[in-house]
Design an enzyme around this catalytic site. Structure first.
Site, PDB file in Angstrom:
ATOM      1  N   HIS A 160       0.849  -1.196   0.000  1.00 16.53           N
ATOM      2  CA  HIS A 160       0.000   0.000   0.000  1.00 16.53           C
ATOM      3  C   HIS A 160       0.880   1.240   0.000  1.00 16.53           C
ATOM      4  CE1 HIS A 160       1.168  -0.363   4.204  1.00 16.53           C
ATOM      5  NE2 HIS A 160       0.830   0.914   4.373  1.00 16.53           N
ATOM      6  N   ASP A 197       0.887   5.211   1.853  1.00  9.79           N
ATOM      7  CA  ASP A 197       0.235   5.913   2.959  1.00  9.79           C
ATOM      8  C   ASP A 197      -0.488   7.140   2.403  1.00  9.79           C
ATOM      9  OD1 ASP A 197       1.342   4.028   4.639  1.00  9.79           O
ATOM     10  OD2 ASP A 197       3.015   5.300   5.274  1.00  9.79           O
ATOM     11  N   HIS A 257       4.824   0.143  -0.119  1.00 10.48           N
ATOM     12  CA  HIS A 257       5.597  -0.683   0.825  1.00 10.48           C
ATOM     13  C   HIS A 257       4.709  -1.756   1.430  1.00 10.48           C
ATOM     14  CE1 HIS A 257       3.797   2.690   3.031  1.00 10.48           C
ATOM     15  NE2 HIS A 257       3.862   1.977   4.137  1.00 10.48           N
ATOM     16  N   ARG A 307       7.980  -8.755  15.513  1.00 14.73           N
ATOM     17  CA  ARG A 307       8.390  -7.411  15.076  1.00 14.73           C
ATOM     18  C   ARG A 307       7.420  -6.400  15.687  1.00 14.73           C
ATOM     19  NH1 ARG A 307      10.561  -4.178  10.567  1.00 14.73           N
ATOM     20  NH2 ARG A 307       9.030  -2.560  10.100  1.00 14.73           N
TER      21      ARG A 307
END
Ligand code: GA4
Length: 332
Positions: A207, A209, A264, A274
């Site tokens: 996607h 941002d 990204h 993570r």
């Protein structure tokens, strides 16, 4: 915050989340690194925004203890019993979310907390999260946000100076505004419990941002990948002491496409958990977004129609994660 030994349950749709083969890792020198104290920083930032829409920032001035404290607090929050975390959800759009991303059926190997970054506009859900969690959690979020916002203002002011945008706070004031529509996202890509589940899964699908700028910090677990000009994906080596900056859709529009809103994704290696924390700097809802007249004086040269942030945001929330959202706002 006390970490409770709770297993992480990303419910029973795990099989819907695709698995991946690893992609080549870009060595760290291939990703632009900007030392904010370097006199050349402005030039390097603009070059990186044009080439990648993405760069790493060092010498940023954020106190390392704020970064590690928020990370610890986030681990504490995600370690709470599932029933408690669920009380802070669903994220509409703020609050706790598990596996589902956005309102249109996107899923990932992730649980997260979305918080309004603007205390003036604090949502009932954000307040509810803080009522249920220790005081230190709220304090860590607030202190972290104060410093991370300064990084984003600084970067945007450097961009303005280098591009000759006047006044130099033209971009940063959209985030400094007391009505700025900004948020903080705490993401947890958990380690898999079962040996057989320890593989690479889509944590957060590809996607861009929607906002102006995003500032990301993660622990030292890999996972973030960016899409570069030739369409290939490259893995970003993690660095818990630095920040990664993404150009968002609104900045792409204001620079008339000169800066690229970077596509990204996060492919989660479920052998290790993570944690990431991202500040998304957005303008006030009523802010008009269009190519900046000082960069593109002739409206005929504009690649995008003018829209308000509110219009763009509601259109984004009708889209799927991977959609090309700017398409609707391009001039014919
Ligand atoms: C992507 C960037 C931010 O994480 C976010 C995301 C938002 C959400 O998770 O609710 C969106 C996504 C993001 C873009 C399109 C819509 C909205 C999920 C989704 C499918 C908080 C944001 O502002 O936009």
């Amino acid at each position: 915050m006390v970490v409770l030994p709770q297993p992480v349950t990303l419910d029973n749709h795990i099989s819907l989340i695709p698995t991946y083969k690893p992609v080549p890792v870009l060595t760290s020198h291939s990703i632009p690194v900007v030392n904010l104290a370097d006199p050349e920083a402005k030039t390097r930032i603009v070059k990186a925004c044009e080439e990648f829409g993405f760069f790493k920032v060092v010498n940023h001035g954020v106190r390392p203890e704020l970064m590690t404290r928020l990370e610890q607090e986030a681990i504490g929050f995600f370690g709470l019993p599932q029933s408690l975390k669920n009380r802070a959800g669903p994220p509409e759009p703020y609050g706790y979310g598990n596996k589902r991303i956005g309102p249109n059926g996107d899923v990932g190997w992730i649980e997260y907390l979305l918080l309004n970054a603007n205390p003036q506009l604090s949502s009932p859900k954000t307040s509810a999260v803080f009522r249920q969690t220790p005081q230190i959690f709220r304090e860590s979020v607030e202190e972290y946000m104060k410093e991370i916002k300064e990084v984003s203002y600084k970067v945007l002011e450097m961009v303005a100076e280098e591009l000759g945008i006047e006044p130099r706070d033209t971009l940063s004031k959209m985030l400094r505004d007391e009505k700025s529509d900004s948020c903080l996202r705490l993401n947890h890509y958990p380690a898999a419990e079962e040996e057989a589940e320890k593989m690479v899964k889509v944590g957060f699908g590809e996607h861009t941002d929607p906002q102006i700028i995003s500032v990301l910090r993660s622990n030292n677990t890999a996972g973030l990948q960016i899409c570069v000009k030739d369409g290939s994906w490259v893995a970003v080596p993690p660095d818990h002491s630095s920040f990664f900056i993404n150009v968002g859709d609104a900045l792409q529009v204001m620079t008339n496409g000169r800066f690229k809103s970077v596509k990204h994704r996060v492919l989660a290696d479920t052998r290790r958990s993570r944690i990431s924390m991202i500040y998304f700097g957005g303008p006030p809802l009523s802010q008009k977004i269009a190519p900046l007249p000082c960069l593109v004086p002739e409206q005929d040269d504009w690649l995008y129609k003018e829209f308000t942030w509110s219009q763009y945001k509601s259109s984004a929330y009708k889209s799927k994660l991977g959609d090309y959202r700017l398409g609707l706002f391009e001039k014919q």
